[in-house]
Scaffold this motif. Structure first.
Motif, PDB file in Angstrom:
ATOM      1  N   MET A   1      -6.303  -4.741  -5.224  1.00 35.55           N
ATOM      2  CA  MET A   1      -5.422  -3.829  -4.482  1.00 35.55           C
ATOM      3  C   MET A   1      -5.841  -3.668  -3.018  1.00 35.55           C
TER       4      MET A   1
ATOM      5  N   ILE B   1       1.021  -9.740  -4.444  1.00 34.67           N
ATOM      6  CA  ILE B   1       1.699  -8.653  -5.150  1.00 34.67           C
ATOM      7  C   ILE B   1       3.163  -8.656  -4.744  1.00 34.67           C
TER       8      ILE B   1
ATOM      9  N   TRP C   1      -0.560   0.831   0.037  1.00 38.81           N
ATOM     10  CA  TRP C   1      -1.106   1.784  -0.934  1.00 38.81           C
ATOM     11  C   TRP C   1      -0.156   2.960  -1.127  1.00 38.81           C
TER      12      TRP C   1
ATOM     13  N   VAL D   1       1.308  -0.385  -4.418  1.00 41.71           N
ATOM     14  CA  VAL D   1       0.246  -0.325  -5.426  1.00 41.71           C
ATOM     15  C   VAL D   1      -0.486   1.011  -5.336  1.00 41.71           C
TER      16      VAL D   1
ATOM     17  N   MET E   1      -3.835   3.476  -7.415  1.00 35.36           N
ATOM     18  CA  MET E   1      -4.940   3.407  -8.365  1.00 35.36           C
ATOM     19  C   MET E   1      -5.253   4.789  -8.939  1.00 35.36           C
TER      20      MET E   1
END
Ligand code: ATP
Ligand code: SF4
Ligand code: MG
Length: 325
Positions: free
Chosen positions: A54, A70, A87, A91, A93
């Motif tokens: 990522m 991605i 981010w 994607v 986390m």
């Protein structure tokens, strides 16, 4: 279509004692709305793989080669700004410790609303409303009231739910979850894992779930990748890999988990020894020093991934399901 494609990824950390190759020529793929489990013992490179995929591993302290794509975008070459733009929107986390993702003073609703507003077209009032909706989606009771709470006022399970709400606030296509439930008790863990399943089904989010728990991966993912000392030991559809573990490390890992099924009255068998020191890993198969089936070839020649059937691949010179001779 492919959501995540990792090709021949190598991540090395130069240290005063030598170079640690934490990820060693790893290739993986994941489709939209699919769930991939990454399992392996401590230090096998799971977190470094997820963080690098990522765009969180900083070049400089780390040497990175290979490719991560991605949704059609190659991310390793992106600038810091380019990665930051990714981010939250593309994607996100979820970490093991939700407190690391939450601000201690700002009320949780406001934090989620801020994450929603990464999309500049969303107005302030809309974002606040969406934050409460997200808290409802992740199963927080009395969401409107709870939105005013601060992180420390919530239980561990609630905090992890809030962290998940934050992670999905920007409607990412891909979610990395690194041991998201390890710190939680079993019932809370089960509810959080069900929530991930729902997010996949309802929003088509692809999930990479890092876990040392094979049971969790067996129940909550579609594909699995078993890592050993930075390399892929085995991978494929989770049902196929669980039905027929072939690389001896996978077999050993499965034999090491307690069976709750009455018909399998076998005691768990811990894997002898410990994973290799990545500063000086053994040549050939890295599992050889711990493997009951190792031959001279295993000690000198690195096994390559071989397909068993339907995308199920293993890297072993003497495959089989028994972990112990
Ligand atoms: N910044 C770093 N500098 C040097 N070595 C590192 C760095 N980050 C990770 N490593 C090493 O890389 C290896 C893989 O670490 P990683 O954190 O990915 O393991 P893991 O599989 O996630 O383990 P765990 O289950 O304990 O979380 C370890 O040997 C670790 O010590
Ligand atoms: S390649 Fe050899 S040492 Fe490695 S897991 Fe297979 S049998 Fe064991
Ligand atoms: Mg880790």
């Amino acid at each position: 279509m492919t959501l995540l494609s990792i090709r021949d990824l190598v991540v090395e950390f130069p240290t005063p004692a030598g170079v640690v190759r934490a990820v060693d020529h790893v290739s993986l793929e994941l489709g939209f709305g699919e769930r991939l489990g990454v399992v392996g013992e401590s230090g096998s490179g799971k977190s470094v793989l997820a963080r690098t995929a990522m765009g969180l591993t900083r070049k400089g302290p780390a040497r990175i080669s290979g490719e991560v794509v991605i949704d059609g975008r190659s991310i390793l070459g992106l600038s810091e700004r380019g990665r930051r733009a990714l981010w939250g929107r593309e994607v996100a986390m979820v970490f093991q410790d939700p407190l690391s993702a939450l601000h201690p003073i700002t009320p949780i609703g406001a934090q989620i609303a801020e994450a929603v507003r990464r999309d500049p077209s969303v107005k302030k009032e809309q974002a606040a409303k969406r934050a409460v909706e997200l808290l409802e989606i992740v199963g927080i009771p009395q969401a409107a009231r709870r939105a005013k709470s601060r992180a420390h006022e919530l239980s561990g399970g609630m905090r992890q739910r809030v962290a998940i709400a934050m992670a999905v606030a920007g409607r990412p296509k891909l979610l990395f979850a690194d041991e998201p439930t390890t710190a939680l008790d079993v019932t809370v863990q089960a509810r959080i894992l069900d929530l991930f399943d729902e997010l996949c089904r309802e929003f088509g989010i692809g999930i990479v779930m890092v876990s040392h728990d094979l049971g969790v991966v067996g129940r909550h993912t579609d594909h699995v990748a078993v890592m050993y000392a930075g390399r892929i030991a085995e991978r494929g559809p989770v049902k196929a890999v669980f039905a027929r573990p072939s690389m001896r490390y996978t077999s050993a890992l499965m034999a090491a988990i307690p069976s709750h099924r009455a018909e399998r009255q076998t005691l768990p068998k811990p894997i002898p020894g410990s994973p290799p020191n990545l500063l000086a890993p053994p040549p050939g198969c890295r599992f050889a020093p711990r493997c009951a089936f190792a031959t001279d070839r295993c000690g000198t020649e690195q096994p390559t991934l071989t397909e068993l059937s339907g995308g199920h691949e293993y890297a072993c010179w003497h495959p089989g399901q028994e972990a112990v001779r």
